[in-house]
Enzyme design. Structure first.
Site, PDB file in Angstrom:
ATOM      1  CB  ILE A   1      -0.971   0.002   1.203  1.00  0.00           C
ATOM      2  CG1 ILE A   1      -2.058   1.063   1.016  1.00  0.00           C
ATOM      3  CG2 ILE A   1      -0.248   0.223   2.517  1.00  0.00           C
ATOM      4  CD1 ILE A   1      -3.011   0.765  -0.114  1.00  0.00           C
TER       5      ILE A   1
ATOM      6  CG  ASP B   1      -7.242  -4.574   5.395  1.00  0.00           C
ATOM      7  OD1 ASP B   1      -6.596  -3.886   6.204  1.00  0.00           O
ATOM      8  OD2 ASP B   1      -7.048  -4.528   4.166  1.00  0.00           O
TER       9      ASP B   1
ATOM     10  CE  LYS C   1      -7.976   0.154   4.409  1.00  0.00           C
ATOM     11  NZ  LYS C   1      -8.179  -1.302   4.464  1.00  0.00           N
TER      12      LYS C   1
ATOM     13  CB  SER D   1      10.739  -0.718   5.848  1.00  0.00           C
ATOM     14  OG  SER D   1      10.388  -2.067   5.647  1.00  0.00           O
TER      15      SER D   1
END
Length: 307
Positions: A14, A168, A90, A36
């Site tokens: 994403i 999700d 989200k 990351s």
């Protein structure tokens, strides 16, 4: 006007597909760093440790948290302690209780906390809300079916507690419904299907209503292959409104009135820039509350294992 310098935390599908191009195309924001454990982004400073990033780059103004939701609280707490704004992909958190202290800390630090719902920025959503504002609604139906193997390849976290499973994507539908309907809805019943080897559901059927008793039925399924279905249908005294393609297309009585593009994530960063300029927050927990209610009220059924 100086751009708001953003660090992207969590460099997965994403982040690469949506956040990176959205930031690059939006005035007022600039991507300057990425964090990351196992990925980097070309052209920006990359780190494997969040604390190290904050120490090395004090010029960062905001962090955009794209990690799985169970990891977000710790990062957000550290970001506010360092004086940064916080953007939450989200769903904003793994639990409702995690958000309240973050709202308080954002206010105390005079920083922005933005709980994003990207589907609300789809082109059809605002016109649908305006059309329904003075309508007498009779019923609404949500059909949100997609292929989990396509959208979450190899992502085991979605099947763990806090990963939400089919909610999700389903929470995107709920973010649209709660944005366009003129009255709030509450859950009355839910049936949840859990693969025998997973901790979160692969399908759900939900019955909602508003305080006037208007029914809202929703069906979520992660097993659909081929064309994907992301539809919201509302029958009202004015006619039949349909949102399709996840919020990109709006039709009234079968006639297309909005045929939009993929503007959701640019809309998120445009909104964030507005909020951060004034140190304001935007935290709506309604979609997450409805999902939490589904786990509380839902009847659980075991279905075939997902492999």
């Amino acid at each position: 006007m100086t751009s708001i310098r953003i660090a992207l935390v969590g460099v997965g599908k994403i982040a690469r597909d949506q956040h990176v191009p959205a930031i690059a195309g939006q005035e007022g924001v600039e991507l300057v760093a990425a964090c990351s454990r196992n990925a980097t982004l070309e052209g920006v400073a990359s780190f494997t440790d969040f604390d190290e990033m904050l120490r090395a780059m004090p010029e960062i103004d905001a962090v955009s948290l794209c990690t799985p939701p169970t990891a977000r609280l710790d990062y957000a707490l550290k970001a506010f302690a360092a004086g940064k704004h916080v953007i939450l992909e989200k769903p904003p958190a793994a639990t409702l209780a995690e958000i309240e202290p973050l709202v308080r800390l954002a206010a105390e630090a005079k920083r922005t906390l933005f709980a994003t719902w990207h589907s609300r920025f789809a082109d059809a959503v605002a016109p649908a809300r305006d059309w329904l504002a003075n309508a007498r609604i009779e019923r609404a139906t949500v059909t949100w079916k997609e292929d989990v193997r396509h959208w979450h390849p190899g992502q085991d976290w979605i099947w763990e507690p806090g990963g939400l499973g089919v909610f999700d994507p389903g929470i995107n539908a709920l973010s649209i419904v709660t944005a366009i309907l003129p009255r709030p809805i509450h859950l009355k019943a839910a049936d949840l299907e859990f693969p025998s080897n997973r901790a979160t559901p692969i399908a759900a059927r939900l019955s909602f209503a508003d305080l006037a008793g208007v029914p809202v039925e929703a069906e979520f399924d992660w097993r659909q292959t081929g064309p994907q279905t992301w539809d919201v249908d509302v029958v009202a005294d004015k006619g039949h409104l349909k949102i399709s393609k996840g919020g990109a297309v709006l039709s009234i009585d079968g006639r297309t009135v909005v045929e939009g593009r993929d503007n959701e994530y640019p809309g998120i960063y445009r909104r964030f820039a507005e909020l951060a300029r004034d140190n304001r927050s935007d935290v709506d927990l309604t979609p997450l509350t409805l999902v939490a209610d589904a786990f509380m009220l839902g009847r659980r059924a075991s279905v075939e294992a997902f492999v």
